[in-house]
Design a protein around this motif. Structure first.
Motif, PDB file in Angstrom:
ATOM      1  N   GLY A 196       0.859  -1.191   0.000  1.00  0.00           N
ATOM      2  CA  GLY A 196       0.000   0.000   0.000  1.00  0.00           C
ATOM      3  C   GLY A 196       0.884   1.227   0.000  1.00  0.00           C
ATOM      4  N   THR A 197       0.717   2.074  -1.035  1.00  0.00           N
ATOM      5  CA  THR A 197       1.608   3.249  -1.148  1.00  0.00           C
ATOM      6  C   THR A 197       0.804   4.548  -1.175  1.00  0.00           C
ATOM      7  OG1 THR A 197       1.597   3.038  -3.552  1.00  0.00           O
ATOM      8  CG2 THR A 197       3.414   1.983  -2.379  1.00  0.00           C
TER       9      THR A 197
ATOM     10  N   SER B 167      -1.289   7.628   1.346  1.00  0.00           N
ATOM     11  CA  SER B 167      -0.755   8.743   2.137  1.00  0.00           C
ATOM     12  C   SER B 167       0.021   8.293   3.372  1.00  0.00           C
ATOM     13  CB  SER B 167      -1.873   9.720   2.509  1.00  0.00           C
ATOM     14  OG  SER B 167      -2.871   9.061   3.221  1.00  0.00           O
TER      15      SER B 167
ATOM     16  N   ILE C 204      -1.688  -2.174  -5.725  1.00  0.00           N
ATOM     17  CA  ILE C 204      -2.476  -2.567  -6.889  1.00  0.00           C
ATOM     18  C   ILE C 204      -2.310  -1.509  -7.988  1.00  0.00           C
ATOM     19  CG2 ILE C 204      -4.186  -4.134  -5.868  1.00  0.00           C
ATOM     20  CD1 ILE C 204      -5.966  -1.732  -5.329  1.00  0.00           C
TER      21      ILE C 204
ATOM     22  N   HIS D 186      -6.786  -5.511   5.606  1.00  0.00           N
ATOM     23  CA  HIS D 186      -5.854  -5.730   6.717  1.00  0.00           C
ATOM     24  C   HIS D 186      -5.826  -7.205   7.143  1.00  0.00           C
ATOM     25  CE1 HIS D 186      -5.706  -1.266   8.248  1.00  0.00           C
ATOM     26  NE2 HIS D 186      -5.401  -1.388   6.981  1.00  0.00           N
TER      27      HIS D 186
HETATM   28  N1  LIG Z   1      -1.826   5.946  11.830  1.00  0.00           N
HETATM   29  C1  LIG Z   1      -2.425   6.986  11.269  1.00  0.00           C
HETATM   30  O1  LIG Z   1      -2.416   8.087  11.810  1.00  0.00           O
HETATM   31  C2  LIG Z   1      -3.132   6.771   9.957  1.00  0.00           C
HETATM   32  C3  LIG Z   1      -3.426   7.888   9.161  1.00  0.00           C
HETATM   33  C4  LIG Z   1      -4.035   7.651   7.917  1.00  0.00           C
HETATM   34  C5  LIG Z   1      -4.387   6.369   7.534  1.00  0.00           C
HETATM   35  N2  LIG Z   1      -4.112   5.305   8.356  1.00  0.00           N
HETATM   36  C6  LIG Z   1      -4.479   3.944   7.975  1.00  0.00           C
HETATM   37  O2  LIG Z   1      -3.626   3.521   6.914  1.00  0.00           O
HETATM   38  C7  LIG Z   1      -4.341   2.729   5.967  1.00  0.00           C
HETATM   39  C8  LIG Z   1      -4.207   3.368   4.582  1.00  0.00           C
HETATM   40  O3  LIG Z   1      -4.720   4.680   4.636  1.00  0.00           O
HETATM   41  P1  LIG Z   1      -4.244   5.802   3.586  1.00  0.00           P
HETATM   42  O4  LIG Z   1      -4.765   7.102   4.099  1.00  0.00           O
HETATM   43  O5  LIG Z   1      -2.809   5.669   3.299  1.00  0.00           O
HETATM   44  O6  LIG Z   1      -5.109   5.368   2.313  1.00  0.00           O
HETATM   45  P2  LIG Z   1      -4.789   5.657   0.772  1.00  0.00           P
HETATM   46  O7  LIG Z   1      -6.067   5.457   0.053  1.00  0.00           O
HETATM   47  O8  LIG Z   1      -4.059   6.942   0.633  1.00  0.00           O
HETATM   48  O9  LIG Z   1      -3.761   4.464   0.388  1.00  0.00           O
HETATM   49  C9  LIG Z   1      -4.117   3.117   0.382  1.00  0.00           C
HETATM   50  C10 LIG Z   1      -3.291   2.414  -0.686  1.00  0.00           C
HETATM   51  O10 LIG Z   1      -3.497   1.002  -0.565  1.00  0.00           O
HETATM   52  C11 LIG Z   1      -3.550   0.467  -1.887  1.00  0.00           C
HETATM   53  N3  LIG Z   1      -4.205  -0.839  -1.827  1.00  0.00           N
HETATM   54  C12 LIG Z   1      -5.492  -1.124  -1.527  1.00  0.00           C
HETATM   55  N4  LIG Z   1      -5.710  -2.450  -1.545  1.00  0.00           N
HETATM   56  C13 LIG Z   1      -4.518  -3.036  -1.840  1.00  0.00           C
HETATM   57  C14 LIG Z   1      -4.099  -4.375  -1.994  1.00  0.00           C
HETATM   58  N5  LIG Z   1      -4.934  -5.402  -1.859  1.00  0.00           N
HETATM   59  N6  LIG Z   1      -2.802  -4.609  -2.313  1.00  0.00           N
HETATM   60  C15 LIG Z   1      -1.924  -3.584  -2.478  1.00  0.00           C
HETATM   61  N7  LIG Z   1      -2.273  -2.282  -2.340  1.00  0.00           N
HETATM   62  C16 LIG Z   1      -3.560  -2.006  -2.021  1.00  0.00           C
HETATM   63  C17 LIG Z   1      -4.298   1.515  -2.677  1.00  0.00           C
HETATM   64  O11 LIG Z   1      -4.095   1.371  -4.079  1.00  0.00           O
HETATM   65  C18 LIG Z   1      -3.681   2.808  -2.104  1.00  0.00           C
HETATM   66  O12 LIG Z   1      -2.524   3.185  -2.833  1.00  0.00           O
HETATM   67  C19 LIG Z   1      -5.767   2.643   6.493  1.00  0.00           C
HETATM   68  O13 LIG Z   1      -5.959   1.463   7.209  1.00  0.00           O
HETATM   69  C20 LIG Z   1      -5.900   3.841   7.445  1.00  0.00           C
HETATM   70  O14 LIG Z   1      -6.830   3.615   8.494  1.00  0.00           O
HETATM   71  C21 LIG Z   1      -3.474   5.502   9.543  1.00  0.00           C
END
Ligand SMILES: NC(=O)c1ccc[n+]([C@@H]2O[C@H](COP(=O)([O-])OP(=O)(O)OC[C@H]3O[C@@H](n4cnc5c(N)ncnc54)[C@H](O)[C@@H]3O)[C@@H](O)[C@H]2O)c1
Length: 353
Positions: A10-11, A13, A36, A78
């Motif tokens: 997952g790449t 934010s 993906i 997850h």
């Molecule tokens: N700890 C924190 O403060 C914090 C902050 C933001 C998000 N998060 C968590 O991080 C996770 C991602 O959030 P985000 O904001 O980065 O989302 P995002 O949408 O910016 O990024 C998610 C990425 O995952 C990829 N993805 C989805 N399914 C996939 C798979 N099966 N295989 C490979 N890649 C896949 C998507 O293409 C996307 O690039 C979430 O669970 C969110 O709750 C945590």
């Protein structure tokens, strides 16, 4: 010592915070990137010097040259990715929330036990130096018995849309996305008491407020104003078996004057606030004292040292066998609380865990 070879899945934010921190840890090496969205995976691999890029996480997991993974994908993935990673013999750092449901969380916990590998839940706020400092005060009895906590994360205009607003992929709205952080902080600092009952409400009144003009807000890459299946607001009162209680409210959309975050805990010898800024309240010689601890980040949570500490701790647990700060059991317990809140709200009555 050979560095721990890391795969980041997952790449989006949040992956940046993991990647930056791994790149600064001398015992870690970013070896592979998976998304993906292959183009983004390729760009990220180039930026962080990873040799390998994958579009399918199963291919990354079958690579014997990977020791551990960060799971930074949508919440619905997850459980399948973490379980497959553990079964492939990799250590796992999975972003919060651990999963979407208690059942998924329990399956992950089972896979941790069966594999003997480490799984760390990304409760990043536990790794904030201020929180670790306050935890030390609490553990040393400075606040006495912490019997009441109040946590609030209010966004008046902050539904990011995309997968965050799609209950199938997220498992829920502001509660599971941002409420999880402050509920976990309170529960952790109260000493992880056992939950007895939950009484909660959720509302869907304003939607994503895509009608609002003249104010901008963070939108997910796949934002679509016409799609929103999550709550706007959740509130809850959680009663613990030791008699302590926690009140929480959290929103994406609300007719509030401004965004607000507050986390406050109260004990019989003293209290403290974490958000919006840290402070300690106590009583000495029949006088109330407001104490301002002097720390590097006393102006509030920024994320920077916390993410680095979280990643360093993950590596230290693997390399040195340190005691885990956010183990899978805590992720499971948090899912029981979050899902209990949704269940109570759906039934319109208090539930007993
Ligand atoms: N700890 C924190 O403060 C914090 C902050 C933001 C998000 N998060 C968590 O991080 C996770 C991602 O959030 P985000 O904001 O980065 O989302 P995002 O949408 O910016 O990024 C998610 C990425 O995952 C990829 N993805 C989805 N399914 C996939 C798979 N099966 N295989 C490979 N890649 C896949 C998507 O293409 C996307 O690039 C979430 O669970 C969110 O709750 C945590």
């Amino acid at each position: 010592m050979n560095p721990i070879r890391i795969g980041v899945i997952g790449t989006g934010s949040i992956s940046e915070s993991h990647l930056n921190a791994y790149s600064l840890n001398p015992n870690a090496r970013i070896a592979a990137i998976c998304d993906i969205n292959e183009e983004r995976a390729g760009q990220v691999a180039k930026k962080y010097g990873a040799e390998k890029t994958y579009a399918d996480y199963r291919a990354l997991l079958s690579d014997p040259d990977i020791d551990a993974v960060s799971v930074c994908t949508w919440n619905n993935t997850h459980a399948p990715i973490s379980i497959a990673a553990l079964e492939a013999g990799k250590h796992v750092l999975v972003e919060k929330p651990l999963a979407r449901t208690v059942e998924e969380a329990l399956r992950i916990e089972e896979a941790v036990r069966a594999s003997g590998k480490l799984l760390q839940v990304g409760f990043v706020r536990r790794y904030d130096p201020n929180v670790q400092m306050l935890r030390q005060f609490a553990d040393n009895g400075e606040f006495g018995e912490l019997y009441y906590a109040k946590a609030s994360t209010i966004r008046r205009l902050g539904n990011p849309g995309g997968w965050f607003a799609d209950v199938e992929r997220s498992g829920g709205g502001p509660l599971i996305d941002i409420g999880v952080h402050v509920i976990d902080l309170c529960w952790y600092l109260m000493g992880r008491p056992k939950v007895k009952t939950i009484s909660a409400n959720t509302y869907r009144k304003l939607g994503n407020r895509s009608n609002v003009q003249h104010l901008s807000f963070y939108k997910a890459a796949d934002y679509d104003a016409s799609k929103n299946t999550v709550e706007d607001l959740a509130n809850a009162i959680i009663r613990f078996e030791n008699g302590a209680s926690l009140m929480v409210d959290v929103s994406y959309s609300l007719h509030a004057k401004q965004d607000e975050g507050s986390v406050k805990l109260y004990g019989d010898k003293g209290g403290f606030e974490i958000d919006p800024t840290i402070s300690i309240v106590t009583e000495k010689h029949n006088t109330i004292l407001n104490i301002q601890p002097q720390t590097d980040s006393s102006a509030g949570f920024t994320g920077d040292p916390a993410f680095q500490n979280e990643i360093n701790h993950f590596i230290d647990c693997i390399v040195k066998g340190d005691k885990q700060i956010s183990p899978v059991e805590d992720g499971v317990e948090m899912m029981k609380i979050l899902c209990g809140i949704y269940e109570s709200a759906a039934k319109g009555e208090e539930i007993r865990l």
